[in-house]
Design a protein around this motif. Structure first.
Motif: not given
Length: 389
Positions: A97-103, A110-112
């Motif tokens: 999710v971190t890799a594809v997120s733009s927000e 995702a980091r949480f």
């Protein structure tokens, strides 16, 4: 030796299983620290400042702080292998999710989640390594498992920084997902299972906290990790302030190589010289901070001393916590994990405030100030907490 003498069997380390745990530690550590080398690129893509992007380390740590003890309590009766696989699967999801997120907001969520997975993993890994071997080999087993930390710092973060500069920071996080999927298969094949606590028994935190020596170990954990994180989370920014932003990967490589040497030394000597090793580690980090504060041209020397001081600290603190806790080692480890990540979260916040208010040059001075109480407590806790051999 007479012909009738019988040699005692040689105890062997289950290296294949321990190396899989070391890889789990590697993924846990690298997921946490990878943004340190990618802050400028991540902030540009997410449309926020570098200090705001630095909070991706903070929110990761908060995920662990808020959930490590509750989840350790709830899952106390789970089979250990099932719990470890669940934790590592959480990293695969969060890094994807971190890799594809733009927000920015989605990235923080995702980091949480990655931090929650880390809370489960950290509460397991040292104890898992101890249970794989006989008591005489437990120090070495923990040292092997914790070797994933300096390897992440030595190879993972510089490699991730290089990949981020070459192909974009998102590729670095996707590579983490691929590695985690491979690790899940490795754990399934190599790591034996162990039962959870019988009858769903729950670890008791407050009685463990009252055990002599435990408070000293937990205090040192909190302040030492805070000092380290204030500088490490913003290392790329600090080096940019010195005009050395392009050297971030090489500085991290120097730090990581020294960390590997440190954990090798600690693994060989920990059962005989835990107290001495802890004092020397704290002194080395303090000297490194003093060099960065007063002689910034000596960045590579400071990074080497920093790595030599820091590399063995996770093994030293987890071993000290286990020995001080005795039969209550599991709840003590859960508290250590919580405080460790509370310090990581606080380090991200403090570093962000210092960056905005006083500039990146304030980081090494802050580390130097924080190391004073660490040294004092280690020296004073000579009977319980950090006893002589």
């Amino acid at each position: 030796m007479s012909p009738t003498s019988v040699a005692s069997p040689v105890q062997r380390l289950p290296l294949f299983a321990l190396l899989s745990l070391a890889t789990a530690v590697f993924i846990t550590s690298l997921t946490e620290t990878l943004p340190a080398g990618l802050l400028p690129a991540m902030s540009g893509s997410l449309g926020v400042s570098e200090s705001a992007t630095g909070q991706t380390v903070t929110v990761y740590a908060l995920g662990t702080v808020l959930t490590a003890i509750p989840l350790s309590t709830v899952t106390a009766g789970w089979r250990r292998k099932r719990l470890l696989l669940t934790a590592m699967a959480g990293f695969a999801v969060a890094n994807t999710v971190t890799a594809v997120s733009s927000e920015y907001s989605l990235t923080m969520v995702a980091r949480f989640v990655a931090g929650v997975a880390a809370g489960l993993a950290w509460a397991l890994l040292a104890g898992y390594a101890r249970r794989l071997v006989e008591p005489a080999l437990q120090g070495r087993a923990i040292a092997i498992a914790m070797a994933g930390i300096p390897v992440a710092l030595c190879l993972g973060v510089p490699a991730g920084t290089f990949v981020g500069q070459l192909t974009g920071w998102r590729t670095a996080f996707l590579a983490m997902t691929v590695l985690t999927v491979l690790l899940l298969a490795w754990i399934g094949a190599a790591v034996p299972d162990f039962p959870g606590q019988a009858g769903g028994a729950r670890p008791k935190m407050l009685p463990a906290l009252r055990i002599p020596g435990v408070g000293a170990v937990l205090f040192v954990t909190l302040v030492f990790v805070l000092a380290h994180t204030v500088l490490y989370a913003y290392l790329a920014t600090f080096l940019t302030g010195l005009g050395m932003g392009g050297d971030t990967d090489l500085v991290l490589l120097t730090f990581g190589l020294a960390s590997i040497a440190s954990i090798w030394i600690v693994g060989a000597q920990i059962h005989r010289r835990l107290r001495l090793l802890m004092v020397v580690s704290a002194l080395l980090v303090a000297v490194a901070a003093a060099l960065l504060a007063t002689e910034p041209a000596l960045v590579y020397l400071a990074a080497a001393l920093w790595g030599l001081g820091w590399g063995g600290v996770p093994t030293l603190l987890q071993t000290a916590a286990g020995e001080a806790g005795g039969d209550s080692a599991d709840p003590v480890q859960a508290m250590l994990v919580t405080l460790w990540n509370a310090a990581m979260a606080a380090g991200g916040v403090v570093g962000g405030v210092l960056l905005d208010v006083a500039g990146s040059g304030s980081f090494p001075w802050t580390v130097l100030v924080l190391m004073a109480p660490v040294l004092a407590v280690v020296v004073l806790a000579r009977r319980r907490g950090f006893p002589a051999a």
